[in-house]
Design a protein around this motif. Structure first.
Motif, PDB file in Angstrom:
ATOM      1  N   PRO A   1      -3.531  -6.176  13.833  1.00 62.13           N
ATOM      2  CA  PRO A   1      -3.785  -6.739  12.498  1.00 62.13           C
ATOM      3  C   PRO A   1      -3.484  -5.763  11.365  1.00 62.13           C
ATOM      4  O   PRO A   1      -3.032  -6.192  10.300  1.00 62.13           O
TER       5      PRO A   1
ATOM      6  N   THR B   1      -0.903  -6.616   8.450  1.00 64.75           N
ATOM      7  CA  THR B   1      -1.277  -6.562   7.040  1.00 64.75           C
ATOM      8  C   THR B   1      -0.340  -5.647   6.264  1.00 64.75           C
ATOM      9  O   THR B   1       0.111  -5.986   5.153  1.00 64.75           O
TER      10      THR B   1
ATOM     11  N   MET C   1       2.195  -6.585   3.160  1.00 70.57           N
ATOM     12  CA  MET C   1       2.160  -5.858   1.893  1.00 70.57           C
ATOM     13  C   MET C   1       3.528  -5.267   1.553  1.00 70.57           C
ATOM     14  O   MET C   1       4.015  -5.406   0.418  1.00 70.57           O
TER      15      MET C   1
ATOM     16  N   LEU D   1       0.472 -12.372   8.331  1.00 71.22           N
ATOM     17  CA  LEU D   1      -0.780 -13.062   8.046  1.00 71.22           C
ATOM     18  C   LEU D   1      -1.404 -13.605   9.326  1.00 71.22           C
ATOM     19  O   LEU D   1      -2.618 -13.478   9.555  1.00 71.22           O
TER      20      LEU D   1
ATOM     21  N   ALA E   1      -2.999 -10.944  11.628  1.00 68.78           N
ATOM     22  CA  ALA E   1      -4.371 -10.628  11.230  1.00 68.78           C
ATOM     23  C   ALA E   1      -5.312 -11.761  11.615  1.00 68.78           C
ATOM     24  O   ALA E   1      -6.400 -11.522  12.156  1.00 68.78           O
TER      25      ALA E   1
ATOM     26  N   THR F   1     -10.318 -13.758   6.399  1.00 64.62           N
ATOM     27  CA  THR F   1      -9.218 -12.869   6.763  1.00 64.62           C
ATOM     28  C   THR F   1      -7.998 -13.139   5.894  1.00 64.62           C
ATOM     29  O   THR F   1      -7.355 -12.208   5.385  1.00 64.62           O
TER      30      THR F   1
ATOM     31  N   VAL G   1      -6.142 -10.438   3.333  1.00 61.73           N
ATOM     32  CA  VAL G   1      -4.719 -10.105   3.414  1.00 61.73           C
ATOM     33  C   VAL G   1      -3.995 -10.510   2.133  1.00 61.73           C
ATOM     34  O   VAL G   1      -3.145  -9.768   1.621  1.00 61.73           O
ATOM     35  N   GLU G   2      -4.329 -11.675   1.585  1.00 65.41           N
ATOM     36  CA  GLU G   2      -3.677 -12.119   0.350  1.00 65.41           C
ATOM     37  C   GLU G   2      -4.050 -11.228  -0.828  1.00 65.41           C
ATOM     38  O   GLU G   2      -3.224 -10.983  -1.721  1.00 65.41           O
TER      39      GLU G   2
ATOM     40  N   ARG H   1      -1.925  -8.118  -0.235  1.00 67.40           N
ATOM     41  CA  ARG H   1      -0.502  -8.419  -0.439  1.00 67.40           C
ATOM     42  C   ARG H   1      -0.203  -8.625  -1.917  1.00 67.40           C
ATOM     43  O   ARG H   1       0.822  -8.143  -2.439  1.00 67.40           O
TER      44      ARG H   1
END
Length: 495
Positions: free
Chosen positions: A277, A281, A285, A389, A392, A404, A408-409, A412
């Protein structure tokens, strides 16, 4: 045989609750309108400035705050859905997006326009976390590959359509027609959602508001985006740039560290702090930041150096969608296999190829070389972000999928919408001509992307990660995670 996550007692029965195609349509209508708008503004900027009596800084600030709202809205919704049913959050957010669109449409000045686009961004972030996990979890793992492909096209297919739409607006005006269409799509999405989205018992009805995570997420989202927007009117050494950016980044670090050490944290930082994960991630990014940067640089080159019209510029950037579609088809076929991590890595490599091609751009070949580079950038975006995504999401319990995605968003978005404007500003201010600045910024982006490749490979090697088929049946039923990923640097620790 279909395996589904056990769903809490349904509170609201709706006629299309089990209709997969209605659910897919609902999610696309929830996310796509705003994602198109994120890449419209650059080419539509002159028209919007004239219509709203705005400066370039004011519009850049409006869009920066809108992007910050998107990141913050995702995190805030991870908190909301603990106490409120997803259906209620979805309907509220979709209605809020429509309200934001009405504000934009009726705006006679930049202040009301800014308020409207911030609402659009914030409520789209909410829609992501409220609507995407149910689509993934409630329709069986046999449909998961199609869902993943649709998500990939929905995310970046719409983003790649933005430059063409922005070019049309920039060349022929009609920006209010654009936002009218966006509002109509949102209204249709609200109607379909009312017929499709089931109610549910909230995950933790008695949970308290997270007074640690939410304020920190707010600061980490809005402060650095303001600082970067300031570069449109200021310089690197300005306090208005340095203080918000570094304060916001510091708050973001505090947020991640605090969530890691907090028991029952809002966002599952500790569960995803292992090899797969983390690499997913980082991939999201790096790809998000590089893609956004190279797209903005290419737009600016075509407008300033090639002197193309906005609509021709948008057309030359449109081949990105070809790469996105290819990546989505590949993702559909690889999701249930052991090759998802490799596909995510290929996304970064696609960005590397696209960036290397852009280094050779000149006035004489820009209309040929940039469209070809866009295909690779589109592939990189489609193969890098969505698989990252899912890497993760598959590494935590399916019940933690929404938080989660929010985490991540947030990361990112921070990378994508901070690095891009900074390097575009560098291109505009460094060198004797924009061509020199363009080459410098593309080269920096290429170096950062290559470093991202090496970092991901280093994490895999140090962790001793092996390619294994995900246990989607165990994940979908809530028994286990799909990926049983080794700890960070597990090979080095054991040695």
């Amino acid at each position: 045989m279909q395996f589904r996550l056990p769903v809490p007692s349904v509170l609201t029965r709706v006629p299309l609750a089990s209709n997969y195609y209605a659910a897919v349509t609902m999610v696309l209508l929830a996310l796509s309108p705003y994602l198109i708008l994120t890449t419209v503004t650059s080419l539509a900027m002159p028209v919007l400035m004239e219509a709203l009596g705005a400066t370039r800084f004011e519009l850049q600030l409006a869009m920066g705050m809108s992007n910050a709202g998107y990141a913050f809205g995702a995190v805030a919704t991870a908190d909301l859905i603990q106490r409120i049913s997803r259906r209620a959050v979805y309907l509220m957010a979709e209605a809020g997006f429509i309200l934001g669109t009405v504000l934009v449409l009726s705006a006679q000045g930049v202040e009301q326009f800014t308020a409207g686009v911030i609402l659009q961004g914030g409520f789209t972030g909410m829609l992501l976390v409220a609507s995407l996990p149910p689509l993934i979890l409630r329709h069986g793992i046999d449909r998961l590959p199609v869902t993943a492909a649709v998500v990939s096209v929905g995310f970046f297919g719409m983003v790649t359509a933005g430059p063409l739409v922005g070019g049309l607006v920039g060349s022929y005006d009609g920006w209010r027609w654009l936002y009218t269409s966006v509002g109509v799509l949102a209204a249709v999405g609200l109607s379909i959602g009312a017929l499709t989205f089931e109610g549910n018992v909230p995950l933790a009805p008695g949970a308290r508001f997270d007074w640690l995570a939410i304020p920190l997420a707010f600061g980490a989202s809005f402060l650095p985006f303001f600082g970067v927007a300031w570069l449109t009117r200021g310089n690197w050494t300005d306090t208005e740039f340095l203080v918000p950016v570094f304060a916001g980044l510091a708050i973001g670090v505090i947020l991640v560290v605090a969530q890691y050490h907090t028991r029952g944290a809002l966002m599952p930082v500790r569960p995803i702090a292992n090899t797969l994960p983390v690499s997913g991630t980082i991939t999201a990014m790096v790809v998000g930041a590089s893609f956004t940067t190279l797209l903005e640089l290419s737009e600016t080159y075509l407008l300033r150096m090639s002197l193309f019209t906005p609509v021709k510029t948008g057309l030359l950037l449109t081949p990105m969608i070809i790469g996105v579609i290819v990546a989505s088809v590949l993702f559909k076929g690889r999701l249930t296999t052991q090759w998802t991590p490799v596909l995510a890595l290929s996304g970064i490599l696609g960005i590397v190829v696209g960036a290397a091609m852009l280094l050779g751009v000149s006035r004489s070949n820009a209309d040929v070389l940039i469209p070809i580079a866009m295909v690779f950038l589109g592939y990189g975006a489609g193969a890098g972000v969505t698989p990252g995504l899912f890497l993760a999401g598959f590494s935590v319990s399916s019940t933690q999928l929404g938080p989660t995605f929010a985490l991540v968003e947030l990361l990112r978005s921070e990378a994508a919408f901070l690095i891009g404007p900074v390097l575009v500003h560098l291109a505009l201010t460094e060198g004797s001509t924009f061509a020199d600045g363009f080459q410098l910024s593309v080269a920096i982006t290429l170096v950062l992307t290559v470093l991202g490749v090496l970092l991901v490979l280093g994490i895999w090697t140090a962790g001793g990660a092996r390619l294994r088929r995900p246990d989607l049946e165990g994940w979908a039923t809530g028994r286990s995670t799909a990926f049983h990923s080794p700890a960070i640097a597990a090979r080095l620790r054991s040695g």
